[in-house]
Write an enzyme that holds these catalytic residues in place. Structure first.
Site, PDB file in Angstrom:
ATOM      1  N   GLU A 142      38.083  48.292  34.638  1.00 57.15           N
ATOM      2  CA  GLU A 142      39.189  48.434  33.920  1.00 57.15           C
ATOM      3  C   GLU A 142      39.117  49.201  32.706  1.00 57.15           C
ATOM      4  OE1 GLU A 142      40.208  44.283  33.106  1.00 57.15           O
ATOM      5  OE2 GLU A 142      41.131  43.799  35.024  1.00 57.15           O
ATOM      6  N   GLU A 310      41.388  42.903  41.994  1.00 59.97           N
ATOM      7  CA  GLU A 310      41.157  41.417  41.533  1.00 59.97           C
ATOM      8  C   GLU A 310      42.504  41.005  41.607  1.00 59.97           C
ATOM      9  OE1 GLU A 310      39.534  41.339  37.537  1.00 59.97           O
ATOM     10  OE2 GLU A 310      38.119  42.983  38.043  1.00 59.97           O
TER      11      GLU A 310
HETATM   12  C1  GAL Z   1      39.657  41.083  34.466  1.00 58.59           C
HETATM   13  C2  GAL Z   1      38.253  41.785  34.705  1.00 58.59           C
HETATM   14  C3  GAL Z   1      37.223  40.835  35.211  1.00 58.59           C
HETATM   15  C4  GAL Z   1      37.218  39.347  34.701  1.00 58.59           C
HETATM   16  C5  GAL Z   1      38.639  38.860  34.860  1.00 58.59           C
HETATM   17  C6  GAL Z   1      38.906  37.484  34.012  1.00 58.59           C
HETATM   18  O1  GAL Z   1      40.333  41.715  33.593  1.00 58.59           O
HETATM   19  O2  GAL Z   1      38.120  42.818  35.207  1.00 58.59           O
HETATM   20  O3  GAL Z   1      35.909  41.253  35.069  1.00 58.59           O
HETATM   21  O4  GAL Z   1      36.760  39.318  33.240  1.00 58.59           O
HETATM   22  O5  GAL Z   1      39.537  39.838  34.186  1.00 58.59           O
HETATM   23  O6  GAL Z   1      38.742  37.510  32.760  1.00 58.59           O
END
Ligand code: GAL
Length: 671
Positions: A142, A310
């Site tokens: 990110e 994700e």
């Molecule tokens: C995303 C990030 C993950 C994890 C998730 C939950 O933004 O890429 O590594 O942190 O949020 O907070």
């Protein structure tokens, strides 16, 4: 179409890996993403590297036929590095250095950080570039998350001055274009140029900072370029040792407005794009239309299928949690991604972590690691994907409508936003939503893209436009295209200064109008009526005088009652609409429907509130995804006979969906 998980084998005892791999295989999970925060394991000390732990993990996945997205771990520099080389830290807008303890605290212009990243990425790529388990690479994590694209340190200042020298050649040219004669800001050399930290006026007007708008926009561009250069460096190293594709996980548009990276440009450095999709979590609940818009953006950045890297799989939050996804929602969200052009959906994360910041950020499995309701739902998705893969190739929505998105305009709008409630991304969403409801897919394009294949192009609030971009839009219309422009379009130049031509500046001839005056809607609203029915404007009213255009709507209130607010102009073989005011949701729906009818775009026959319908093609088949976002059943009328790809039933007349249920229908024949 397939599913995967974000997995952290280093968080668990090795003895557990086998159980995890077996559970994954049972759920048809085909891919894991690993290693994005593991720098201190790879390099525990400055001159000590360890790879045996990752060798073991990759060999394990090779043996279990699960493929791997391997990440570069630059999102989390290790403690020894921050202690010994504090110049890797970013400074915030007040000039205070960030500190160790969370993540993303490094400066994209720190030469030290570039050198350490290059060194480690080279070693990882050399060692694993051809490992049979590795199918793709993810750069960092990110990029730009949590306001980290724009750093305000002296390293950035020095780099920025070089960037400016290259762009302007002489300081006189910069002074001229920045208008530094205003408030005695004339610079004598590039070395004098500041970076726009919080200035003396920040406390009173922090939304604009009070700094020079041309300087601010350049700084935003420079900061975006700095992140992209950082990503490019890692991508190039990987490509020297590996032929597997490179990606990075992007953020949704709402967050990205604050992230400040030009994703169209970043995507040029990547082989495919991916993004992180959280829908109901500690920081809010996204509407289905907003998520659909984000998928459409991702589909558009590279004009090819994308991944969700994700995807939410449980209740989520850091200090407090959002709701548990209601049964059906994990499946629904996955289909929404696939319908809108994703070919792989990776769930975050496999199992909730008992330690560290994200103890409350649940994955598929809870902390106890036992299969649960969410696991069963994802296993169902996994087996359905297998089934769909036997029928379909890569499915892609075929959009005939495009919305122009310009990062220059986005940043300029954020610097001077016209009126309190104007927000560029939500304004674009206002135009996306009616098509979403009508089941018509929309792509996003830049103002310089070839747009000739679209039947309708909307360029809402395209504030900044270059000569080439203006010509591009004119060429499109001259050739027969249909374009919609709105208030606050074409009125600034590339330097973020106001144009001196009468509004709408660069677009006056194209739109065939001149704006006599405008009325920012400050603590008021104004009524209008036209082909969109009756409407209320809460942001802006341009008082439009048609020159060659004709009127399609007029104001019904205030001293400009009876004056035009919507016009249409013939230009070459095409048509240009000019919308001088914002419309409420219902009026916007009616206007977009009007445009569809006039320009040969057929919406799905039976749009139903809360039911998303997306048509996608693989070259051979046309699939209709019908997705019920409502907490109650939906009976959806059909206009032809379909085969249900998930049940093999014939569906005719109607298809009935339970709350949050999905149907994937294959076109058979018309009635
Ligand atoms: C995303 C990030 C993950 C994890 C998730 C939950 O933004 O890429 O590594 O942190 O949020 O907070």
């Amino acid at each position: 179409m397939r599913i995967g998980v974000d997995y952290y084998p280093e968080h668990w005892e090795k003895e557990r890996w086998k159980t995890d791999a077996e559970l994954m295989a049972k759920a048809n999970i085909k891919v894991v993403r690993i290693g994005e925060f593991a720098w201190s394991l790879y390099q525990p000390e400055e001159n000590r590297f360890c790879f045996e732990w990752m060798d073991e993990i990759l060999d394990f996945f090779r043996d279990h036929q699960i493929s791997v997205v391997l990440c570069t771990p630059s999102a989390t520099p290790p403690k020894w590095m921050t202690d010994k080389y504090p110049d890797i830290f970013q400074d915030d807008i007040h000039g205070n250095p960030k500190i160790f303890g969370t993540r993303k605290h490094y400066c994209f212009n720190s030469k030290t950080y570039h050198a350490f990243t290059r060194e480690l990425v080279t070693k990882i790529a050399e060692r694993y570039g051809r490992h049979p388990a590795v199918e793709a690479w993810q750069i960092d994590n990110e990029l730009g998350w949590a306001n980290t694209t724009r750093c305000y340190c002296e390293k950035c200042r020095a780099e920025f001055q070089q960037w400016l020298k290259k762009k302007y050649g002489t300081i006189e040219e910069l002074n001229r274009r920045y208008g530094t004669v205003f408030w005695s800001q004339i610079y004598n050399s590039f070395e004098e140029v500041i970076i726009p930290r919080a200035g003396a006026c920040y406390d009173t007007c922090h939304d604009t900072q009070g700094q020079n708008p041309a300087l601010l926009l350049d700084y935003y561009r420079f900061s975006s370029d700095s992140v992209i250069r950082f990503a490019k460096e890692s991508a190039e190293i990987i490509r020297r040792y590996s032929d597997r594709p490179v990606t990075s996980n992007l953020l949704d548009a709402a967050v990205n407005s604050g992230t400040g990276i030009d994703y169209f440009k970043l995507s040029e450095q990547l082989d495919f794009v991916s993004w992180d999709n959280y829908i109901e979590f500690q920081w809010g609940i996204a509407q289905a239309a907003t998520v659909s818009r984000d998928h459409a953006l991702l589909r558009s950045y590279k004009k090819q299928p994308f991944w969700v890297m994700e995807q939410q799989s449980g209740p989520c939050g850091w200090s407090k949690m959002g709701p548990a996804p209601t049964p059906g929602k994990l499946r629904l969200w996955t289909y929404q991604a696939v319908a809108n052009g994703a070919d792989t959906v990776v769930y975050f994360r496999w199992r909730a972590c008992p330690f560290g910041t994200e103890q409350y950020w649940h994955g598929i499995l809870d902390h106890d690691g036992k299969p649960n309701r969410r696991y069963e739902e994802i296993a169902q998705v996994g087996s359905e994907m297998e089934r769909l893969n036997r029928v379909f190739g890569t499915l892609k929505p075929q959009a005939k409508i495009a919305i122009v998105k310009s990062f220059d305009s986005e940043w300029s709008h954020s610097i001077h936003k016209h009126v309190e409630n104007f927000q560029y991304d939500s304004f674009l969403l206002d135009f996306y939503r009616p098509f979403y409801q009508m089941g018509l897919s929309v792509d996003f394009v830049t103002p310089h893209d070839d747009i000739s294949s679209y039947a309708l192009v909307l360029a809402p609030a395209l504030l900044i436009v270059t000569e080439e971009e203006k010509e591009n839009l004119e060429r499109y219309v001259r050739g027969g295209g249909t374009l919609l422009l709105t208030f606050r379009s074409g009125i600034r130049d590339e330097d973020n200064n106001m144009r001196k031509e009468t509004v709408p500046g660069a677009f006056s001839e194209l739109a065939g109008v001149r704006v006599k005056e405008y009325d920012p809607q400050f603590q008021k609203e104004t009524g209008s009526s036209g082909v969109f029915g009756k409407a209320q404007s809460k942001l802006w009213c341009d008082v439009v005088e048609p020159v060659s255009a004709e009127t399609l709507g007029v104001y019904t209130q205030d001293y400009y009652s009876g004056e035009s607010c919507l016009t249409v102009n013939a230009f070459g073989k095409g048509t240009v609409y000019y919308l001088g005011c914002d419309l409420d949701g219902d009026a916007m729906n009616r206007l977009m429907k009007y445009l569809c009818t006039r320009h040969g775009l057929s919406p799905v026959t039976y749009p139903i509130e809360g039911v998303e319908q997306v048509e996608a093609q693989d070259g051979e088949h046309t699939a209709l995804f019908v997705m019920n976002h409502n907490p109650y059943p939906a009976v959806v009328p059909l206009d032809r006979i379909y085969e249900n790809a998930l049940t093999n039933d014939e569906e005719k007349d109607t298809v009935t969906l339970k709350p949050y249920d999905v149907a994937v229908l294959i076109w058979k024949k018309s009635f």
